[in-house]
Design an enzyme around this catalytic site. Sequence first.
Site, PDB file in Angstrom:
ATOM      1  N   ASP A   1       0.816  -1.229   0.000  1.00 32.61           N
ATOM      2  CA  ASP A   1       0.000   0.000   0.000  1.00 32.61           C
ATOM      3  C   ASP A   1       0.849   1.277   0.000  1.00 32.61           C
ATOM      4  O   ASP A   1       0.486   2.260  -0.650  1.00 32.61           O
ATOM      5  CB  ASP A   1      -0.906   0.037   1.243  1.00 32.61           C
ATOM      6  CG  ASP A   1      -1.931  -1.074   1.246  1.00 32.61           C
ATOM      7  OD1 ASP A   1      -2.169  -1.656   0.167  1.00 32.61           O
ATOM      8  OD2 ASP A   1      -2.485  -1.358   2.318  1.00 32.61           O
TER       9      ASP A   1
HETATM   10  P1  TAP Z   1       0.816  -3.904   3.112  1.00 27.61           P
HETATM   11  O1  TAP Z   1       0.212  -2.946   2.159  1.00 27.61           O
HETATM   12  O2  TAP Z   1      -0.028  -4.481   4.164  1.00 27.61           O
HETATM   13  O3  TAP Z   1       1.441  -5.085   2.194  1.00 27.61           O
HETATM   14  C1  TAP Z   1       2.250  -6.052   2.748  1.00 27.61           C
HETATM   15  C2  TAP Z   1       2.610  -7.036   1.660  1.00 27.61           C
HETATM   16  O4  TAP Z   1       3.553  -7.929   2.238  1.00 27.61           O
HETATM   17  C3  TAP Z   1       1.457  -7.869   1.184  1.00 27.61           C
HETATM   18  O5  TAP Z   1       0.987  -7.437  -0.065  1.00 27.61           O
HETATM   19  C4  TAP Z   1       1.996  -9.301   1.163  1.00 27.61           C
HETATM   20  O6  TAP Z   1       1.891  -9.836  -0.140  1.00 27.61           O
HETATM   21  C5  TAP Z   1       3.461  -9.137   1.556  1.00 27.61           C
HETATM   22  N1  TAP Z   1       3.914 -10.203   2.447  1.00 27.61           N
HETATM   23  C6  TAP Z   1       3.296 -10.735   3.505  1.00 27.61           C
HETATM   24  N2  TAP Z   1       4.035 -11.698   4.053  1.00 27.61           N
HETATM   25  C7  TAP Z   1       5.157 -11.795   3.304  1.00 27.61           C
HETATM   26  C8  TAP Z   1       6.307 -12.616   3.348  1.00 27.61           C
HETATM   27  N3  TAP Z   1       6.466 -13.557   4.292  1.00 27.61           N
HETATM   28  N4  TAP Z   1       7.269 -12.430   2.421  1.00 27.61           N
HETATM   29  C9  TAP Z   1       7.109 -11.499   1.461  1.00 27.61           C
HETATM   30  N5  TAP Z   1       6.050 -10.688   1.378  1.00 27.61           N
HETATM   31  C10 TAP Z   1       5.079 -10.844   2.284  1.00 27.61           C
HETATM   32  O7  TAP Z   1       2.082  -3.302   3.824  1.00 27.61           O
HETATM   33  P2  TAP Z   1       2.713  -1.855   3.800  1.00 27.61           P
HETATM   34  O8  TAP Z   1       3.048  -1.453   2.405  1.00 27.61           O
HETATM   35  O9  TAP Z   1       3.785  -1.893   4.835  1.00 27.61           O
HETATM   36  O10 TAP Z   1       1.515  -0.895   4.253  1.00 27.61           O
HETATM   37  C11 TAP Z   1       1.023  -0.880   5.581  1.00 27.61           C
HETATM   38  C12 TAP Z   1      -0.494  -0.851   5.581  1.00 27.61           C
HETATM   39  O11 TAP Z   1      -0.974  -0.905   6.922  1.00 27.61           O
HETATM   40  C13 TAP Z   1      -1.043   0.437   4.981  1.00 27.61           C
HETATM   41  O12 TAP Z   1      -2.287   0.180   4.353  1.00 27.61           O
HETATM   42  C14 TAP Z   1      -1.253   1.294   6.204  1.00 27.61           C
HETATM   43  O13 TAP Z   1      -2.211   2.337   6.016  1.00 27.61           O
HETATM   44  C15 TAP Z   1      -1.767   0.256   7.173  1.00 27.61           C
HETATM   45  N6  TAP Z   1      -1.635   0.779   8.518  1.00 27.61           N
HETATM   46  C16 TAP Z   1      -0.422   0.858   9.101  1.00 27.61           C
HETATM   47  C17 TAP Z   1      -0.316   1.482  10.322  1.00 27.61           C
HETATM   48  C18 TAP Z   1       1.006   1.651  10.958  1.00 27.61           C
HETATM   49  S1  TAP Z   1       1.052   2.610  12.219  1.00 27.61           S
HETATM   50  N7  TAP Z   1       2.064   1.101  10.461  1.00 27.61           N
HETATM   51  C19 TAP Z   1      -1.436   1.983  10.960  1.00 27.61           C
HETATM   52  C20 TAP Z   1      -2.665   1.860  10.324  1.00 27.61           C
HETATM   53  C21 TAP Z   1      -2.746   1.262   9.100  1.00 27.61           C
HETATM   54  P3  TAP Z   1       1.896 -11.424  -0.378  1.00 27.61           P
HETATM   55  O14 TAP Z   1       0.781 -11.960   0.451  1.00 27.61           O
HETATM   56  O15 TAP Z   1       1.697 -11.581  -1.847  1.00 27.61           O
HETATM   57  O16 TAP Z   1       3.229 -11.946   0.062  1.00 27.61           O
END
Ligand code: TAP
Length: 468
Positions: free
Chosen positions: A395
């Site tokens: 994301d």
């Molecule tokens: P994400 O968009 O969640 O994407 C993580 C990716 O990691 C997934 O597409 C997944 O694809 C891949 N993945 C999972 N396990 C894996 C593994 N063992 N090896 C390789 N790849 C793996 O992560 P991001 O880009 O860090 O974004 C964070 C998200 O969390 C955002 O939407 C953000 O708004 C939200 N969020 C974060 C926070 C804080 S404070 N950090 C707070 C609120 C919301 P595969 O399944 O294809 O491997």
Amino acid sequence: MLASFVTDPNFRAVLYIISFSLFIYGLSGLTGPKTAVRGNRLAALGMAIAVIATFLYDEVNNIPLIVAGVVVGTVIGVPAAKMVKMTAMPQMVALFNGVGGGAVALIAWVEFRESGGYAHVPTYVAIFSLFSAIVGSVSFWGSNIAFAKLQELIDGRPRTLGPLQIPVNAGLILAAVGLAAAIVAGSHNELLIILLLIAAALFGNLLVLPIGGADMPVVISLLNAFTGLAAAAAGVALDNTALIVAGMLVGCSGTILTQQMAQAMNRSIGSIIAGGFGGGGSAAASADTSGGTVRATSAADAAIQMAYARQVIVVPGYGMAVSQAQHAVREMTKLLEEKGVTVKFAIHPVAGRMPGHMNVLLAEADVPYDQLKEMDEINGEFGRTDVSLVIGANDVTNPDARNKPDSPIYGMPILNVDESQSIIVLKRSMSAGYAGIDNPLFTNPKTSMLFGDAKQSVENIIEELKAL
Ligand code: TAP
């Protein structure tokens, strides 16, 4: 002599002041990964001193029961905190925070019973107690739902009552406030406070159920602030300075953190509470629907591209945390640097699942702090970067946030990975990230995908780099 000294209110006040200083000093340590552990320990020491000081109140009796409670809490809390995986930290915080809110609500109920329905206390004590009962109950039940969503005990998708959501929520909160008003006005029937706690509990559940999984960390931070405020109100009611100060510190820091997270996603706290965002993790997996072609690559190709680059930017995300690839990433970085490549890390403020998630992992792997670049600092550099290596991030790299006004993440600041000359993405499949949406970066002609577990893929790249 000694007994009268330690039970002197002034001695207790001095202990409290020492503990408050440690809380504040500890909190200031939490602003950087290098000082965070020490800051946490200092704050914990402050809390231990505050607990001891509270034991010195004359009114505290039934010490064996209190000690038994402390033992049960320690036996459950310490192993749980030691064993929890870094990726499961947000739900652990939700659980602990919820327990705090629940404890405050129960204290208000106990006070109600002790004082004959607040008949024998000043009005302000009743008001503050009832405030802590409502907010503590909301926080307890809301945190439980947040925990259950993140732990995937219940579906992370938003669940609403449709058009009834707002009237039902408003009705519940009005009912709770109305019951509180009746108690303050002189009704001492215990049923009233029980109904008040139930109305607040239902409101807490209905507040968090419509919010999608992606927003859960923000909600937890908000509920954390609620618990702090409830504790501070309980402190006013019980005339306990330690509760007031600790509660206000939690309330204020929780509020600031909530605001910062919302800002990093370019969303208002109101829109987060309104819900509807987030698809609940990889369950939202989808094949590419943007019509582009996906190009797969090999570890050997990735190693060659990076070894001959001038600059590589590593973009870590949630997948790096899940696969615990940070140590391998550090080793790969060193090999690239030995080959004369400049390596930088681009840190998005909400990459991963909790604030500072990437910083903590990379600090643990001894990545030098000056190699970690905040989003604003690094975004201008992608255009003159040969290779961006995206490790389990999704994301936070999604160009739709910039280009597609109807995207759920439109307006969220992202890392401009698509501006680099070449992009290599390490992930296991074409599954979506936490927001549950496609990412056109993966079908960009400049992008190649190295499919597999991130740690394994980085280790394969390391082997190839060593062979070059
Ligand atoms: P994400 O968009 O969640 O994407 C993580 C990716 O990691 C997934 O597409 C997944 O694809 C891949 N993945 C999972 N396990 C894996 C593994 N063992 N090896 C390789 N790849 C793996 O992560 P991001 O880009 O860090 O974004 C964070 C998200 O969390 C955002 O939407 C953000 O708004 C939200 N969020 C974060 C926070 C804080 S404070 N950090 C707070 C609120 C919301 P595969 O399944 O294809 O491997």
